[in-house]
Structure formats: structure tokens, C-alpha cells
Design an enzyme around this catalytic site. Structure first.
Site, PDB file in Angstrom:
ATOM      1  N   LYS A  44     -32.423  -6.479  15.073  1.00 55.54           N
ATOM      2  CA  LYS A  44     -32.813  -7.733  15.723  1.00 55.54           C
ATOM      3  C   LYS A  44     -31.570  -8.434  16.255  1.00 55.54           C
ATOM      4  CE  LYS A  44     -35.580 -11.913  14.791  1.00 55.54           C
ATOM      5  NZ  LYS A  44     -36.324 -12.651  13.761  1.00 55.54           N
ATOM      6  N   SER A 119     -40.893 -14.035  15.149  1.00 52.09           N
ATOM      7  CA  SER A 119     -39.881 -13.874  16.172  1.00 52.09           C
ATOM      8  C   SER A 119     -39.327 -12.460  16.314  1.00 52.09           C
ATOM      9  CB  SER A 119     -38.728 -14.831  15.869  1.00 52.09           C
ATOM     10  OG  SER A 119     -38.082 -14.471  14.656  1.00 52.09           O
ATOM     11  N   SER A 143     -41.554 -14.145  10.433  1.00 51.48           N
ATOM     12  CA  SER A 143     -41.021 -13.431  11.606  1.00 51.48           C
ATOM     13  C   SER A 143     -40.886 -11.923  11.475  1.00 51.48           C
ATOM     14  CB  SER A 143     -39.671 -14.027  12.009  1.00 51.48           C
ATOM     15  OG  SER A 143     -39.856 -15.269  12.640  1.00 51.48           O
TER      16      SER A 143
END
Lengths: 450, 478
Positions: A44, A119, A143
Site C-alpha cells: 500500500k 482505503s 481499511s
């Protein structure tokens, strides 16, 4: 594939191939390598990678290249993992759809018109679409689990303190936690073993011995006590989701689990507590992006204050600004007691409620998200509606507990639905075992038809 | 105070702790090195970095807490103080808000011979910020040096117990000497190791306290005195002219000798303090608190009081000795022998010893002077074995050589003649050779006595005990 999905912010094919060749060479020369050696994993874009841009999907850090590796990246490199690149996300991890990314939305591999969740949307989409065998995400209010649920993959949010946050660009320091997103529970167990453990560079990292979750993985739920909190099955939850989750619970019960209804009445306060605490911390954590040292600086300004204002107005997107304003407000003198302090009190109450329940149950089962993935743009511009999608996940961060989302069926539109299993602190093995048992019973990951 | 006004002064003193490394990272805690050379991603506040607390900082702060008679809080937390400034890379300073490590203490000071107890509200730990560099050479820019970011500080907040610039100065000097005694701060004022913010208000005696102003940028103790004097006079002038004092922050300009408005109450910062989530609560075991207490020596402010009250030393002399650890140790061990008066020792310590130290730049331990040989020397003089002048010669050797006082007296031939018959022989021969002076004396010219004694001393080659010699000459002159 990437053209359709847009999972990556930065691909790092050159280094990935170099690492892969190196691993091949070492393997053919007879070197004993770990089971993760050569496995392509995406990271990420809020997890620091030395020499590789880490933008947090923000204009603010569009050109920021960290001079150091995050603890987890270092651990993965030691394990011989091939890092494929940096995965898209909501800007600074604020959002539930990747729609707030400066680099454009990631698309759900099961339906390209829909969001992948957020996210860590890029992470979940990349794994579902086969653009990485596994990915590392971060979870502040859901997330990891929420996009895993939307993309039909497995997402583990470890206990707060189980994985070092060193190198994770902070959103809400007391809630942030790094974890794996994978196609199978076994993969999640393998990756979690690689990244967990004490780090002296993170004062909130808990001192624990190294664990091999995969080696300990055991199928079977005989006698496992599963709690079903009625508050997680209320009006806001889609019928498709309720049915899929309850069927999963039923299946576990048929295989020996003991199912029991429980109550977590403070759940009602979790969402507001979460948005107060996370925004307060974010307003402070993101104050360092001021144009002085690194990252974006406005081109035209008149003096210091104007430079600050223009840099931050131009460098941050709307959602980030909204959270910073909210966080600044709740910490302001005269409002602190009414908001931040009260939210912290509720946090304690929520934690206590979970602890009490874990005295006579092992695992709590709930939906991960109230419904399947929504259409791109459907909730954008309606923050309250967007925030409500976090209702089932934020409470777990507030309480610092581990939780896993595992695919448990499909909606009428054929979109994945996730089952969330929540455990007591440091009971990751129990969660993985339960999820593994379920996965074996239903057959596991099914590729999207792209 | 002027026109029946009284000043009320409180000080917030920041002291940089002399730990090897910074408070939240492993960077070296050092002054004066190349710009931005003592930095790492952590103290530069780069994204994703986290602080870890240097426990030495906690130890040092607790020691200062003990020295200032504080309650040591076994549980305290660290908080973020949020504000934007280019020398603060994270845009927040990690400090302590409502739970300081030490609280509710006091320090005894002596001002013009009067003992004063000054309350200490709290001592907390925090990190220092960097430094902005301004120069015409920078093309209209300001540059920032982050070497000082993360240097550990303690902030010592006093109660508003000080009443004059003089008291403030003594208070600051007392803090400084305590920090030096504890060896937790290098106290280099020119390097900014100790800095303070000054709070001042004035009121008519008998009336409630006035509104206070805060003054920043006070970089030396003498600047603090000048700043406080200026601010007291300014406030009195404003009040006398019928004006009111507003709560504001002012900036002291030591070059111009005036304070200027920095920000009014309306513009005061809202620092939005909240608990630092990246750090754990500081929990200090009672055992650790007690162990640290054992490491606190008797402090200079206590010594001053003891020297003045118990031994009758003048405050100025007591302060001078007490503020130098080695002088105080020497003095205390001399006095511990319980043989001679404080004055017998202070003459040597403040005279020949300090003179030597100043001339050579040495410390006491770099000389050979100790309580034993100094006491032997004092004894030789008190017992008239040697004269004061002879004593100085012995002392000069003792500074550099490990010798016994008695051996030196013999080697240097300094023993005084105190044998009466010996002295009488000298007197007889000198008087016989100086008939004219004898007659002058008998005719009332008393200053002839000095001449005759001088001649006797000369005849003894300076070895005669001058007091005895004088008495013998006098008796012979009838």
C-alpha cells in the site's frame, strides 16, 4: 489488467524482476529459502519503501521518495518477497472507496463500475485481479477488511501493537495497524507471520515472540464459541449480507461451533468516537506537510503564512481537508472535553464491553460491510453516507482487537460479501483457524471474470 | 518598589539536558556541529517515523525534581503541542501538558542575606526545536538547521513567588548551580543551554495581583534582570498614566533594552494539546525514584545556607564556594575535621587557591591541595610554627607537589623562632647597636619601635615570630 483496474500508483517492475532473478539464482544454487521467497507482493502506498515513491495517493507527496524502509518492508525483503510496486488507496487512507486518491479511482475486479472499497482498495483489487499474489494494507477503521470484503479476498487486521507501524505514514496513530490482504487464509497466516513481532522503533509495538501462524493453522471449529452481536444485524444491514453471514455461521455451527447471541450496546457510539479520535490525530499527524521540508510546495505565495495556507489548500484533497478541519475543531480549547475527551471515554467503555464478552466466547461473527460494493460516484460527495459504510469495522480499531474478513458468498448482483470474525487481543491464531475452517468448507477464493 | 508598587515575577526556565543522544532518536545531542549534520528521519519528522523515549531524560528530570523538592509523579504522559513554525518539522512539539513528571516543589534561595522559599509548580520533559538561520547571503530566504530538533529539555515553572529582579537573578543562578551539581546540563548560556520566559505583573502593596505579561527571548540572566526591570517600570508607567495592563506576550530586545508586543491575548495560540499516541504512558517504579534520590548530593543552595548560618561565612563567600563543587567539597572536608574556624580556611580557599585556579585554568582536583595538607598548614600558622608569609610559600609548593607540610617547613627553613631566650639575645644585640633609636623611642618617638622590631626580624632572617619579637623589644625598652 492494470489498465482496467488501476490498482497501482507506482509499479516497480525493474526491481521486481531483479529480485526475482536473484531469488531464482539463489534457489538453483541450492540455497534454502523461506516459503515467501520469490512471491510477488504489492505494498500500500502509505508504507515507506526506500528509494521507491510513497505518495499516500496524495498530490502532497506526489514526488516523495523515503530514505528508509518501513519495518514490514524490511521483514518482507528479508523473507525474499518480490515487491511489485505501490498500491492505490484513498488519500492518506481517508476514505472507503479509493475515490479520494489523487491518482484516480481503482476499479473493483468483479464489476469495473464499482469501487473496490478503501482505503486499501488498490491492495484488495490487485490481489483479486491477480496483479499480486498478496498485498500489504493498513487498517485504521476497516481499511483492510472492507476492501477485502468488496473484492472477495481475505483481509486480516491484527491486534493493535502486533505489527510495527514504523514507516507507515500515520493517519490515526492509536488506531492504525498494518496487515495482509490475500486470496486465502493460509496466505494471510504466512504473511502475518512474516511481518509481526516486536520492533524497538515503535513504542506501541507489543513485545511478543515470533509466531508461525501458518504452521499452527488447524481446521476444525468443534467447541469454538461464536458470539453473534445483535447490534451488527440491524436495519442498516443489507438482507443479502445478513443472509450470507448467517449462513456462514450456521455452517460453522453444523461443524461443531457453539453459537450464541450476544449484545454490544455501545456499538452505537463507535462511529462518532472513531471519527473524533481518528480526525483529531490526523489533524496533528498531517500538520507536518507544510511545504517546508519535502513534498508539495505552492508555487506562488507571499510570506510564510501564505505559503502554509496555499501549500496545504492545493496539496490536500477535500476529504483530507474535511478530516483535518474536524480534528482541529474537536481538539480546540473549549471543545476538547465535549468531543475528544468524551470519545476517549467511550473508547474505554467499548473496549470493556468486548473484554467482558470474550470471557465466555472465542470469536464474534458479523458482516464486514453493510452491503456489497457500491457504484463509483454513488456515495461520493455524501460523507455521512460514506462514513456509515464503516459501521461494522471501526469498533474493532477503537477496541484495538484483531479481526479478519473472509469471503462468504455473493449478492444478487454477483458481488462478494465478507464475513468478519473478531477475536480478543492477540487471538489471531483463533481467527485464522476459524476462517480457515470456513474457507475449506465452502471452497475458497473464486477469480473474478474480467 | 516605586510609588508603593510591588512586582510579582514567575519564571519558566528551559534547560537542555546533557544526555549523549536526543530525546526521541539515536542522534547525537551536540552543539556547534555542521548545520543539519546531527539529524535522522525521526528528528526531521519524516512521514512514517515514530519517537521512542530516551529513558535517561526521565532520570535526569526526576533528579532535578528531587533537587527542587518536587513530588515525582509515578505515572505521567506525553502530549503533543501543535503549532506551525519552520523550525518544528512535525508541526507539533512533544511535551507534557497536564501530567508533568515532577510537581509541587520549592527551592530555598538566599537574597541579600535573607532566606526565601520559591515555589516550583512543575518540571516537565519536552523536545527542543531547530533554529532558523537568516542572512543577506540567502537570497531573501531563511534556512533551517534541525540539529537542535529533539534535544531534550526540562521546563521548570516557578510559582509567582519572586518579588524583584534581584530575586529572579538569584533564583536563576541557584537553578544553574543545581543543574551543574547534578551534572545534567552543561549550563553554557552562550549556547542557549538555559533559556527562560518571564512573567511579570505589578500591583500596589495590599491590593490584589495585577495582570501579567509574558516576555520571551530572554537569553541570559543579566538580560532577565534588565527585561524584568524594564517591564516593571513600563507597567508602573502605564498604570500611573491611568492605563491598564493587558495580558499579552512581549518580546525582549536586549540590544535596544526594551520589550515589544509579540501577540495580544486574542492572538494567543491554541496549542490543541492531546496525548501523544505514539508513546506509552511513562510509569516510573518507586524503586527507581528512590535510587535517583540517593544520587542527589547536598546542593549548593543548602550549602550556602549552612555556611552562612552555621559557620558565619559571608553570603558572597559562601555562594562562591558552594557554587563550585570541588571548592565546596574541599571546604566541607576541612570543616569536618572540626579543628579550625571557617575563616582560617576560607582565607586560603578564596585567596591563594582561587587565584591559582584562575591563573592556570586548573580545577581543584588538578592541584595537590586537599583537606589534610590544608589543615596541617592552617595548624602550623595557628600554632606560630610559621608566619603567614611562610605559609604562602608552603602553599605555593603544596599546589603542585605531594609533600608533607612539616617537611616543607624544614626544607624551606621557614620555622619561626619562638624560643624566648633566642629572641631576647637578638633583641639585646639589636638594641645595643641602635642606641639612637632607643633614645628616640624613650623621648616619645613611638615610630622608632617599628624600626627596631624590623631590625630584629631582619637579624633573625625573618624567622622570628613577629608578635613575640615585638613584645620582647617593648619589654626591654621598659
Amino acid at each position: 489488467m492494470e489498465d482496467k483496474v488501476n490498482a497501482y500508483v507506482t509499479e516497480d517492475m525493474e526491481n521486481a524482476l531483479k529480485t526475482a532473478e536473484d531469488i531464482d539464482r539463489r534457489r538453483s544454487s541450492g540455497e534454502q529459502l523461506g516459503e515467501l521467497a520469490g512471491i510477488p507482493v504489492g505494498i500500500k502506498d502509505n508504507i515507506s519503501t526506500k528509494g521507491l515513491r510513497t505518495s499516500c495517493s496524495s498530490k502532497m507527496l506526489e514526488n516523495y521518495v523515503p530514505p528508509f524502509n518501513a519495518f514490514v518492508v524490511e521483514k518482507l525483503k528479508q523473507a525474499g518477497v518480490v515487491i511489485t510496486g505501490k498500491l492505490n488507496m484513498d488519500e492518506f487512507a481517508m476514505g472507503s472507496s479509493t475515490e479520494t486518491s489523487y491518482f484516480g479511482v481503482t476499479r473493483n475486479p468483479y464489476d469495473l463500475d464499482r469501487i473496490p472499497g478503501g482505503s486499501s482498495g488498490g491492495s484488495a483489487a490487485a490481489v483479486a485481479a491477480g496483479e499480486a499474489v498478496a498485498a500489504i494494507g493498513s487498517d485504521t477503521g476497516g481499511s483492510i477488511r472492507q476492501p477485502a470484503s468488496y473484492c472477495g479476498v481475505v483481509g486480516l487486521k491484527p491486534t493493535y501493537g502486533a505489527v510495527s507501524r514504523f514507516g507507515l505514514v500515520a493517519f490515526a496513530s492509536s488506531l492504525d495497524q498494518i496487515g495482509p490482504i490475500t486470496r486465502t487464509v493460509e496466505d494471510a497466516a504466512m504473511l502475518q507471520s512474516a511481518i509481526c513481532g516486536h520492533d524497538k522503533m515503535d513504542a506501541t509495538s507489543v513485545i511478543t515472540e515470533a509466531k508461525d501462524y501458518k504452521a499452527a493453522l488447524t481446521a476444525g471449529v468443534k467447541g469454538v464459541r461464536i458470539g453473534i452481536p445483535k447490534e451488527y444485524f440491524g436495519d442498516g444491514i443489507d438482507d443479502n449480507v445478513k443472509t450470507a453471514v448467517m449462513q456462514a455461521v450456521k455452517l460453522l455451527e453444523q461443524n461443531g461451533a457453539v453459537v450464541k447471541e450476544i449484545s454490544l450496546p455501545s456499538t452505537d457510539y463507535a462511529l462518532s468516537s472513531y471519527y473524533i479520535i481518528s480526525s483529531a490525530e490526523a489533524s496533528s499527524n498531517l500538520a507536518r506537510y507544510d511545504g517546508v521540508k519535502y513534498g508539495y510546495r505552492s508555487e506562488n505565495y507571499d510570506g510564510l503564512i501564505d505559503m502554509y495556507e496555499k501549500t496545504r489548500s492545493e496539496g490536500f484533497g477535500d476529504e483530507v481537508k474535511r478530516r483535518i478541519m474536524l480534528g482541529t475543531f474537536v481538539l480546540s480549547s473549549g471543545f476538547y472535553d465535549a468531543y475528544y475527551k468524551k470519545a476517549k471515554l467511550l473508547q474505554r467503555r467499548i473496549s470493556a464491553e468486548f473484554s467482558e464478552n470474550f470471557r465466555d466466547i472465542d470469536v464474534i461473527a458479523t458482516p464486514t460491510v453493510p452491503s456489497a460494493a457500491f457504484k463509483i460516484g454513488e456515495n461520493f460527495g455524501d460523507p455521512v453516507k460514506m462514513y456509515a459504510t464503516d459501521i461494522c469495522t471501526v469498533t474493532i480499531n477503537i477496541a484495538g482487537l484483531p479481526a479478519i474478513s473472509v469471503p462468504c458468498g455473493y449478492s444478487v448482483e454477483g458481488l462478494p460479501i465478507g464475513l468478519q470474525l473478531i477475536g480478543d487481543k492477540f487471538m489471531e491464531q483463533k481467527l485464522l483457524d476459524t476462517a480457515y475452517t470456513y474457507e475449506k468448507l465452502v471452497g475458497g477464493f473464486r477469480s473474478p471474470k474480467l | 518598589m516605586n510609588n508603593g508598587y510591588e512586582a510579582v515575577i514567575g519564571l519558566e526556565t528551559h534547560a537542555e539536558l546533557s544526555t549523549d543522544s536526543k530525546i526521541y532518536c539515536d542522534c547525537k545531542n551536540a552543539f556547534g556541529l555542521e548545520v543539519n549534520s546531527q539529524v535522522c528521519p525521526i528528528c526531521m519528522g519524516m512521514p512514517g517515523t515514530l519517537p521512542t523515549l530516551n529513558e535517561k531524560v526521565v532520570d535526569y528530570a526526576i533528579m532535578m525534581g528531587h533537587a527542587l523538592n518536587c513530588r515525582i509523579n509515578r505515572v505521567s504522559k506525553q502530549d503533543r503541542k501543535n503549532y506551525f513554525y519552520p523550525d518544528l518539522p512535525k508541526a507539533y512539539q512533544i511535551s507534557q501538558d497536564d501530567t508533568p513528571l515532577c510537581a509541587d516543589g520549592y527551592v530555598d534561595i538566599m537574597v541579600n542575606g535573607v532566606e526565601r522559599k520559591i515555589g516550583v509548580t512543575r518540571i516537565h520533559i519536552e523536545e527542543d526545536a531547530g533554529k532558523l538561520l537568516h542572512s543577506d547571503k540567502f537570497d531573501g530566504c531563511s534556512l533551517v538547521d534541525l540539529n537542535r530538533c529533539g534535544v531534550p529539555l526540562i521546563e521548570i515553572v516557578s510559582e509567582p513567588d519572586l518579588r524583584s529582579p534581584e530575586e529572579a537573578k538569584v533564583y536563576l543562578e541557584t537553578l544553574k548551580s543545581i543543574l551543574q551539581y547534578l551534572d545534567i546540563c552543561d549550563c553554557k548560556m552562550q549556547e542557549g543551554s538555559i533559556r527562560c520566559d518571564v512573567n511579570v505583573s505589578v500591583h500596589k502593596i495590599g491590593e490584589p495581583f495585577g495582570t501579567r505579561t509574558e516576555m520571551k527571548n530572554v537569553n541570559s540572566f543579566s538580560a532577565a534582570v534588565r527585561g524584568i526591570e524594564y517591564e516593571i517600570n513600563r507597567q508602573i508607567s502605564v498604570l500611573e498614566a491611568g492605563g491598564t495592563i493587558s495580558q499579552e506576550t512581549r518580546r525582549w530586545d536586549d540590544v535596544k533594552g526594551e520589550s515589544v508586543l509579540m501577540r495580544s491575548k486574542e492572538d494567543a495560540h491554541d496549542y490543541r494539546y492531546f496525548p501523544e499516541p505514539d508513546l506509552r504512558t511513562i510509569v516510573v517504579e518507586q524503586e527507581r525514584i528512590d535510587d535517583l534520590k540517593k544520587r542527589i548530593p547536598e546542593l549548593p543552595n543548602r550549602k550556602i545556607l549552612r555556611y552562612v548560618k552555621d559557620w558565619g561565612v559571608a553570603q558572597k563567600d559562601a555562594t562562591f564556594i558552594a557554587e563550585n563543587i570541588e571548592l565546596a567539597e574541599l571546604f566541607d572536608s576541612c570543616m569536618a575535621k572540626g579543628r579550625f574556624s571557617a575563616r582560617a580556611y576560607t582565607t586560603w580557599i578564596l585567596g591563594d587557591l582561587v587565584k591559582h585556579l584562575n591563573e592556570t585554568g586548573k580545577t581543584v582536583s588538578q592541584t595537590k591541595i586537599n583537606a589534610d595538607n590544608l589543615t596541617d598548614l592552617v595548624e602550623s600558622i595557628e600554632k606560630n610554627v610559621i608566619s603567614n608569609a611562610g605559609g604562602k610559600k608552603v602553599f605555593a609548593v603544596l599546589l603542585n607537589e605531594d609533600k608533607k607540610v612539616s617537611d616543607l617547613i624544614e626544607q624551606l627553613g621557614l620555622a619561626q623562632v619562638s624560643d624566648t631566650s633566642e629572641l631576647e639575645k637578638i633583641a639585646d644585640s639589636v638594641l645595643a647597636e641602635n642606641e639612637k633609636s632607643v633614645n628616640d623611642y624613650k623621648n616619645g618617638k613611638t615610630n622608632a619601635l617599628g624600626y627596631l622590631v624590623g631590625q630584629c626580624m631582619k637579624a633573625s632572617k625573618g624567622k622570628a615570630n613577629p608578635q613575640m619579637m615585638k613584645e620582647i623589644v617593648l619589654s626591654k625598652l621598659g
